[in-house]
Write a protein that holds these residues in place. Structure first.
Motif, PDB file in Angstrom:
ATOM      1  N   LEU A  58       0.821  -1.205   0.000  1.00 54.13           N
ATOM      2  CA  LEU A  58       0.000   0.000   0.000  1.00 54.13           C
ATOM      3  C   LEU A  58       0.861   1.264   0.000  1.00 54.13           C
ATOM      4  N   ARG A  59       1.965   1.237   0.730  1.00 55.67           N
ATOM      5  CA  ARG A  59       2.845   2.412   0.784  1.00 55.67           C
ATOM      6  C   ARG A  59       3.466   2.695  -0.593  1.00 55.67           C
ATOM      7  N   LEU A  60       3.888   1.654  -1.270  1.00 57.42           N
ATOM      8  CA  LEU A  60       4.423   1.844  -2.625  1.00 57.42           C
ATOM      9  C   LEU A  60       3.376   2.476  -3.529  1.00 57.42           C
ATOM     10  N   ALA A  61       2.157   1.958  -3.464  1.00 54.82           N
ATOM     11  CA  ALA A  61       1.093   2.458  -4.326  1.00 54.82           C
ATOM     12  C   ALA A  61       0.793   3.927  -4.038  1.00 54.82           C
ATOM     13  N   ARG A  62       0.752   4.282  -2.773  1.00 52.50           N
ATOM     14  CA  ARG A  62       0.328   5.641  -2.399  1.00 52.50           C
ATOM     15  C   ARG A  62       1.436   6.667  -2.508  1.00 52.50           C
ATOM     16  N   GLU A  63       2.668   6.253  -2.254  1.00 52.36           N
ATOM     17  CA  GLU A  63       3.746   7.231  -2.166  1.00 52.36           C
ATOM     18  C   GLU A  63       4.726   7.185  -3.333  1.00 52.36           C
ATOM     19  N   ALA A  64       4.695   6.109  -4.131  1.00 50.01           N
ATOM     20  CA  ALA A  64       5.608   6.036  -5.273  1.00 50.01           C
ATOM     21  C   ALA A  64       4.948   5.377  -6.479  1.00 50.01           C
ATOM     22  N   GLY A  65       3.602   5.284  -6.426  1.00 48.27           N
ATOM     23  CA  GLY A  65       2.913   4.539  -7.463  1.00 48.27           C
ATOM     24  C   GLY A  65       1.869   5.338  -8.212  1.00 48.27           C
ATOM     25  N   HIS A  66       1.010   4.619  -8.894  1.00 50.18           N
ATOM     26  CA  HIS A  66      -0.035   5.212  -9.724  1.00 50.18           C
ATOM     27  C   HIS A  66      -1.203   5.658  -8.841  1.00 50.18           C
ATOM     28  N   PRO A  67      -1.772   6.839  -9.092  1.00 54.18           N
ATOM     29  CA  PRO A  67      -2.860   7.309  -8.241  1.00 54.18           C
ATOM     30  C   PRO A  67      -4.137   6.497  -8.355  1.00 54.18           C
ATOM     31  N   LYS A  68      -4.258   5.684  -9.402  1.00 55.14           N
ATOM     32  CA  LYS A  68      -5.464   4.878  -9.580  1.00 55.14           C
ATOM     33  C   LYS A  68      -5.146   3.387  -9.503  1.00 55.14           C
ATOM     34  N   THR A  69      -4.237   3.042  -8.627  1.00 60.57           N
ATOM     35  CA  THR A  69      -3.818   1.640  -8.497  1.00 60.57           C
ATOM     36  C   THR A  69      -5.006   0.701  -8.295  1.00 60.57           C
ATOM     37  N   ALA A  70      -5.983   1.104  -7.526  1.00 60.53           N
ATOM     38  CA  ALA A  70      -7.117   0.228  -7.213  1.00 60.53           C
ATOM     39  C   ALA A  70      -7.921  -0.161  -8.434  1.00 60.53           C
ATOM     40  N   SER A  71      -7.793   0.577  -9.523  1.00 58.70           N
ATOM     41  CA  SER A  71      -8.556   0.268 -10.732  1.00 58.70           C
ATOM     42  C   SER A  71      -7.702  -0.360 -11.827  1.00 58.70           C
ATOM     43  N   LEU A  72      -6.423  -0.565 -11.552  1.00 51.31           N
ATOM     44  CA  LEU A  72      -5.524  -1.075 -12.585  1.00 51.31           C
ATOM     45  C   LEU A  72      -5.544  -2.597 -12.654  1.00 51.31           C
ATOM     46  N   ASP A  73      -5.769  -3.121 -13.849  1.00 52.62           N
ATOM     47  CA  ASP A  73      -5.642  -4.556 -14.107  1.00 52.62           C
ATOM     48  C   ASP A  73      -4.348  -4.783 -14.890  1.00 52.62           C
ATOM     49  N   GLN A  74      -4.107  -6.016 -15.287  1.00 51.79           N
ATOM     50  CA  GLN A  74      -2.833  -6.347 -15.920  1.00 51.79           C
ATOM     51  C   GLN A  74      -2.579  -5.547 -17.186  1.00 51.79           C
ATOM     52  N   ALA A  75      -3.602  -5.371 -18.004  1.00 47.76           N
ATOM     53  CA  ALA A  75      -3.414  -4.644 -19.264  1.00 47.76           C
ATOM     54  C   ALA A  75      -2.965  -3.210 -19.014  1.00 47.76           C
ATOM     55  N   GLU A  76      -3.546  -2.560 -17.999  1.00 46.50           N
ATOM     56  CA  GLU A  76      -3.173  -1.184 -17.693  1.00 46.50           C
ATOM     57  C   GLU A  76      -1.755  -1.101 -17.123  1.00 46.50           C
ATOM     58  N   VAL A  77      -1.363  -2.082 -16.329  1.00 45.62           N
ATOM     59  CA  VAL A  77      -0.011  -2.110 -15.771  1.00 45.62           C
ATOM     60  C   VAL A  77       1.004  -2.238 -16.905  1.00 45.62           C
ATOM     61  N   ILE A  78       0.754  -3.171 -17.807  1.00 43.23           N
ATOM     62  CA  ILE A  78       1.653  -3.359 -18.946  1.00 43.23           C
ATOM     63  C   ILE A  78       1.705  -2.096 -19.793  1.00 43.23           C
ATOM     64  N   GLN A  79       0.542  -1.477 -20.003  1.00 39.14           N
ATOM     65  CA  GLN A  79       0.485  -0.268 -20.815  1.00 39.14           C
ATOM     66  C   GLN A  79       1.337   0.847 -20.225  1.00 39.14           C
ATOM     67  N   ASN A  80       1.309   0.987 -18.918  1.00 36.50           N
ATOM     68  CA  ASN A  80       2.141   1.998 -18.279  1.00 36.50           C
ATOM     69  C   ASN A  80       3.626   1.717 -18.486  1.00 36.50           C
ATOM     70  N   MET A  81       3.986   0.452 -18.492  1.00 35.47           N
ATOM     71  CA  MET A  81       5.394   0.110 -18.678  1.00 35.47           C
ATOM     72  C   MET A  81       5.840   0.362 -20.114  1.00 35.47           C
ATOM     73  N   VAL A  82       5.055  -0.081 -21.077  1.00 35.99           N
ATOM     74  CA  VAL A  82       5.489   0.045 -22.472  1.00 35.99           C
ATOM     75  C   VAL A  82       5.407   1.477 -22.989  1.00 35.99           C
ATOM     76  N   THR A  83       4.634   2.328 -22.331  1.00 38.27           N
ATOM     77  CA  THR A  83       4.560   3.725 -22.749  1.00 38.27           C
ATOM     78  C   THR A  83       5.564   4.605 -22.018  1.00 38.27           C
TER      79      THR A  83
END
Length: 450
Positions: free
Chosen positions: A250-275
């Motif tokens: 939770l700390r990674l998500a809130r302090e060093a992560g995406h603001p919408k982590t709770a709504s991210l599925d695998q496709a969105e995670v991959i998309q963030n990496m490849v972009t």
């Protein structure tokens, strides 16, 4: 020692890396497949599906045999399999079963042993047994090599850490081995909205946020159950190690992560990496080919791979998210034999080398003992080799889907900030203990966290 950990046998350990026989150089007659009836494979849509489809097309080309693919979303594939195996006559012949539900198919007697369909079938000794999960003793209800060969590995998936090697090189950093190092580096590169230090999966799904949480939970030395192998299903999720793992996530998500982590599925995670929007992520190895695909990726040749981090004194602990191919018991014999023939071909080195070229993760160790492991595009093979011996088989019982559903809801609510980590862990532990007691497992629970 945490006996929930399932270590691979010595033949499972990757010695060296990849094999590079180009598709055009497959030896004539290497398929060695008999002419058989058409049959149907029911499978999920996933990052590795395209490589599997191309491998099936190669099989058809090499052998002249026909295969129909019935492709579905993750949950849809499970529903179709459950409905088909319980019907008087099954619709699907080869079931591509996830780590979260293959035990249900074994325990229910819905899958027929490959060795019973064809007593002459020989498993290639270099095929990974993935914690012996391809075997099952129907009398003792255990997954052991002393049991029957129930399935063939289709994709030996585990997560790895994906990180921006170019940024690490500029900063003079080495790949993080511990969670402390990962957090420090994620904070260093966190510069939203241009770049997030790490992008994690937090959405609720069939097996979504729970799967991505496993390497954190087990990497902190935690566990869901006390000792599955010994039949002790006491729930350990809400101990101090579990709390440390979830607080960290939770700390990674809130302090060093995406603001919408709770709504991210695998496709969105991959998309963030490849972009180029993520400095790190921990996702299944099957997504590796997308990183270097110029049609999809803005970070071609910039992403590196490493074993998932851990705390000091605990090894890397990626959860097995593998897929197995089992043959339904309630389909005609000619279609069973056709499925066996495909698996006979699929397990070979030549087929697995071709599959790797298509972007798949080979199931045959012989495919990793070739100089292509030194090629840039196969740079994931070495960290995969280091990780697989420590992979954790999370569930060894058929009701796993009920436990997964509890984890999905609780973890998603915690990531979304609806409940605290303590509330999430206590609630999930209570509900999991109730499920295990309902099915008469030897279970229990810890006092609630305060």
């Amino acid at each position: 020692m945490d006996n929930n950990r399932t270590f691979l046998s010595r033949r499972d350990m990757l010695a060296g890396a990849g094999a590079g026989i180009a598709l055009s150089t497959l030896a004539p007659g290497s398929a060695r497949a008999a002419s058989v009836s058409p049959f149907t494979i029911v499978i999920n849509q996933s990052p590795w599906f395209d490589s599997f489809r191309k491998t099936v097309e190669l099989y058809e080309k090499e052998t002249g045999n026909k295969v129909e693919l019935d492709v579905n979303p993750f949950a849809g594939s499970l529903e179709k399999q459950r409905n088909s195996v319980r019907a008087a006559k099954g619709q699907y012949d080869l079931l591509i079963m996830n780590s979260g539900w293959f035990a249900e198919m074994y325990f229910g007697g819905f899958v027929e042993a490959i060795s019973d369909i064809d007593p002459g079938f020989k498993l290639d000794p270099d095929v990974y047994s993935l914690g012996e999960t391809i075997y099952f003793d129907p009398v003792k209800k255990t997954m052991t090599k002393n049991g029957k060969l129930m399935s063939m590995p289709i994709s030996p998936l585990i997560p790895l850490l994906y990180y921006r090697g170019d940024l690490y090189k500029e900063a003079g950093l080495k790949a993080p081995e511990t969670f402390a190092e990962l957090e420090a580096n994620a904070r260093r590169f966190n510069n939203p909205p241009r770049m997030y230090g790490i992008v994690q999966r937090g959405a609720r799904g069939p097996h979504t946020v729970a799967y991505d949480f496993y390497p954190y939970l087990y990497g902190f030395g935690g566990s869901i159950f006390k000792d599955q192998s010994a039949g002790d299903y006491s729930v350990m999720l809400n101990d101090e190690k579990g709390r440390a793992a979830l607080d960290y996530y939770l700390r990674l998500a809130r302090e060093a992560g995406h603001p919408k982590t709770a709504s991210l599925d695998q496709a969105e995670v991959i998309q963030n990496m490849v972009t180029g929007k993520a400095a790190h992520t921990m996702i299944v190895i099957a997504a590796w080919s997308q990183m270097d695909d110029p049609a999809k990726s803005a970070v071609v040749d910039k992403v590196e791979f490493a074993p998932t981090p851990h705390v000091q004194g605990v090894p890397t602990a990626p959860g097995l998210g593998h897929w197995l191919g089992g043959i339904a018991r309630n389909v005609p014999d000619d279609r069973k034999r056709a499925a066996v023939e495909f698996l006979r071909w699929f397990q070979t080195k030549d087929a697995q080398v071709a599959a790797a070229k298509f972007g798949a993760i080979p199931i045959n160790a012989a495919a990793y003992r070739d100089p292509i492991s030194q090629e840039r595009q196969f740079r994931w093979m070495k960290p995969l080799a280091e990780s697989l011996p420590h992979a954790v088989n999370i569930y060894q019982f058929p009701e796993a889907s009920e436990v997964i559903a509890i984890l999905e809801l609780g973890l998603n609510r915690a990531v979304a900030g609806e409940i605290t980590s303590v509330d999430a862990l206590n609630t999930m532990a209570d509900q999991i203990e109730t499920v295990m007691a309902k099915y008469n497992y030897n279970t229990g629970k810890l006092p609630p966290l305060r």
